[in-house]
Design an enzyme around this catalytic site. Structure first.
Site, PDB file in Angstrom:
ATOM      1  N   ASP A   1      -1.447  -5.893   9.585  1.00 57.82           N
ATOM      2  CA  ASP A   1      -2.955  -5.365   9.167  1.00 57.82           C
ATOM      3  C   ASP A   1      -4.027  -5.438  10.307  1.00 57.82           C
ATOM      4  OD1 ASP A   1      -3.111  -5.231   6.378  1.00 57.82           O
ATOM      5  OD2 ASP A   1      -5.033  -6.279   6.883  1.00 57.82           O
TER       6      ASP A   1
ATOM      7  N   GLU B   1      -0.647  -1.565  11.988  1.00 57.49           N
ATOM      8  CA  GLU B   1      -1.382  -0.467  10.966  1.00 57.49           C
ATOM      9  C   GLU B   1      -2.537   0.299  12.142  1.00 57.49           C
ATOM     10  OE1 GLU B   1      -3.824  -0.117   6.867  1.00 57.49           O
ATOM     11  OE2 GLU B   1      -4.449  -2.262   8.097  1.00 57.49           O
TER      12      GLU B   1
HETATM   13  C1  GLC Z   1      -4.495  -3.307   5.241  1.00 60.33           C
HETATM   14  C2  GLC Z   1      -3.478  -3.320   4.134  1.00 60.33           C
HETATM   15  C3  GLC Z   1      -4.841  -3.111   2.411  1.00 60.33           C
HETATM   16  C4  GLC Z   1      -5.613  -4.120   2.468  1.00 60.33           C
HETATM   17  C5  GLC Z   1      -6.522  -3.970   3.750  1.00 60.33           C
HETATM   18  C6  GLC Z   1      -7.277  -5.581   4.212  1.00 60.33           C
HETATM   19  O1  GLC Z   1      -5.546  -2.016   5.345  1.00 60.33           O
HETATM   20  O2  GLC Z   1      -3.359  -2.133   4.692  1.00 60.33           O
HETATM   21  O3  GLC Z   1      -3.345  -2.984   1.515  1.00 60.33           O
HETATM   22  O4  GLC Z   1      -6.449  -3.805   1.421  1.00 60.33           O
HETATM   23  O5  GLC Z   1      -5.707  -4.246   5.340  1.00 60.33           O
HETATM   24  O6  GLC Z   1      -6.128  -6.138   4.679  1.00 60.33           O
END
Ligand code: GLC
Length: 537
Positions: free
Chosen positions: A214, A276
């Site tokens: 993440d 991500e």
């Molecule tokens: C990423 C996740 C999202 C979350 C953010 C903070 O972007 O996919 O859902 O709110 O991180 O952890």
């Protein structure tokens, strides 16, 4: 010489046997997939009970968004214990059962690892904020204000307003890229890495096949705390638009990724790191694989998935970049996830089969999101008081939050679409579930679900689709997207008409249809939005 060639070919075979190359990864938002105990919130037992469905769909792995103990401010992305399961999702025993039952069906489990921040209720942060001299003080990013009542600089949280939260107990500010309840860890402190890698090992030891990392590009900030450049205009929260050069994608991230890759490489069975990675372009994406391919195996490529219009030129260019700018590594395509509006709504509804085809018939690892395969739509709340995702409250009405793409899975036409027996599921079940649901689509060979299943099966069984090169052809002037998948012995052509008009294209060779969305599609002649996949004889 012969021995070297043998070793090389063996190596190539072993390398190509890595399970995640060209796999289908299915994202589950556990709160919304299947509730097994009637509390209105999905859980692990619920997921286990649906594994046969996922096996039948043909997926290789499940990515579970966070299921760790959490105050649930950001629905699990605010973690208060990295080595346990939140009771609302079940127990560690339920988790082990899920891993075991999935493995029996050839499905791997990937965890979501949130390394950028913890919950403000995590014992580390509770200690850290307790005094300026606490040994964990430096685990987070604490700074003095610029002047009384003024944060250290102009940095903004992605979820609205200043990224600095004043803590009256100790008279300093802490940094949070996301909600104030999600303080950022200080990755310049080696103790943070040690603690986080311990959590990583905990799950690897339990048999997970890897992680989706993440917010991985956010781990580091400019140590001098220089202001971000102000760009003009305001965002959905009414804050000035800013650049992100001081707080996103700093080069130090790569050191952490290399160390993490070394950790996962000590485990057998091809464990994998998915990132991500919302980045500015293919050059940045390329770096995420590591100079020596020693960082992420699969950084998410959002360049393709967020084109958002049916524009053959844009697809041809970006897929070509994905294929040619990552040094033979595997692109990871994704059109849907829990943070973005569902693709059905971002494109023309008639484009659902085209999106599936770009995702599943190109030479890429594919990441899909629950409900995508049946054509679930985004159901955004219409009243502020119904919003559950805090950004929808902070940003209303310009930003209505992410509830719309997180509504319960639509299994059948019974109460709550078969998701839960509760009188009030955590998010309302969309009324579309009467007609858009798994049971109905399973019974219909012409359904979107059947299309996904057939594409996934094809990408496994057809040698050109499974292993072939990917060459984009230029039919831009017709707005038709065409590509070839090619092994030495076999060529398959894929043609998608991205327009509302019938199109005729010139293709050489005799064609034998393999899969088509419309029986009138011949490959050379394509009805509006039609997809044709055929072998070139
Ligand atoms: C990423 C996740 C999202 C979350 C953010 C903070 O972007 O996919 O859902 O709110 O991180 O952890």
């Amino acid at each position: 010489m012969i021995r070297i060639a043998l070793v090389l070919s063996l190596f190539a075979r072993v390398a190509s046997a890595q399970w995640w190359q060209h796999a289908v990864v299915y994202e589950i938002y556990p709160r919304s997939f299947q509730d097994s105990n009637g509390d209105g919130i999905g859980d692990l037992k619920g997921i286990t009970s649906r594994l046969d469905y996922l096996h039948d769909l043909g997926i290789d792995a499940i990515w579970l968004t966070p299921i760790y103990p959490s105050p649930q401010v950001d629905f699990g992305y605010d973690i208060s214990n990295y080595e346990a399961i939140d009771p609302q999702y079940g127990t560690l025993a339920d988790f082990d059962t899920l891993v075991h039952e999935a493995r029996k069906r050839g499905i791997r489990i990937l965890m979501d690892m949130v390394m950028n921040h913890t919950s403000d209720q995590h014992p580390w942060f509770i200690e850290s904020r307790s005094s300026r001299t606490n040994p964990k003080r430096d685990w987070y990013v604490w700074r003095d204000g610029k002047a009384p009542g003024q944060p250290p600089n102009n940095w903004l949280a992605l979820f609205g307003h200043s990224a600095w939260q004043y803590d009256s107990g100790t008279g300093q500010y802490y940094y949070h890229k996301f909600y104030p309840q999600q303080p950022d860890l200080n990755w310049r402190n080696p103790a943070v890495e040690r603690a986080m890698f311990r959590a990583v090992r905990f799950w690897l030891d339990r048999g997970v096949a890897g992680f989706r990392l993440d917010a991985i590009t956010n781990l580091f900030e400019d140590p001098q705390l220089r202001d971000e450049r102000v760009l003009g205009g305001t965002n959905a929260y009414g804050d000035p638009n800013e650049d992100d050069a001081r707080t996103d994608n700093l080069p130090e991230v790569h050191d952490v990724l290399r160390s993490l890759r070394m950790v996962i490489n000590t485990y057998p069975g091809d464990r994998v790191l998915i990132g991500e990675t919302y980045l500015h372009g293919p050059e940045d994406l390329n770096k995420m694989y590591g100079r020596n391919n020693d960082e992420l195996q699969l950084p998410m490529d959002m360049q393709v998935g967020l084109i958002d219009t049916l524009d053959a030129t844009a697809y041809r260019r970006r897929i070509t970049e994905a294929e040619t700018m990552v040094r033979g590594n595997m692109p990871l395509f994704v059109f849907n996830n829990h943070d973005i509006h569902r693709s059905w709504d971002r494109y023309h509804p008639a484009a659902a089969r085209i999106v599936a085809t770009i995702l599943l018939a190109t030479r890429a690892t594919a990441q899909m999101y629950y409900g995508e395969e049946i054509g679930m739509t985004t159901t955004t709340p219409t009243r502020k008081e119904d919003v559950r995702d805090p950004i929808g409250v902070i940003g209303w009405p310009r930003e209505k939050g992410r509830d719309g793409e997180r509504t319960p899975m639509q299994w059948d036409a019974t109460a709550n679409a078969g998701f839960s027996t509760s009188a009030s599921p955590w998010l309302p079940v969309p009324s579309s579930s009467d007609s858009v649901n798994v049971a109905r689509e399973q019974a219909n060979p012409g359904s979107l679900l059947s299309w996904y299943k057939r594409l996934i099966a094809l990408r496994r069984t057809d040698p050109a689709m499974a292993r072939g090169d990917n060459a984009m052809l230029d039919y831009d002037s017709l707005n038709v997207l065409v590509w070839l998948r090619k092994t030495p012995g076999r060529t398959v052509v894929v043609a998608c008409n991205l327009s509302a008009q019938p199109k005729t294209i010139v293709l050489r060779g005799a064609l034998r249809p393999i899969l088509r969305s419309d029986s009138a599609a011949t490959g050379r002649s394509l009805p509006p939005y039609a997809v044709y996949i055929g072998a070139v004889e």
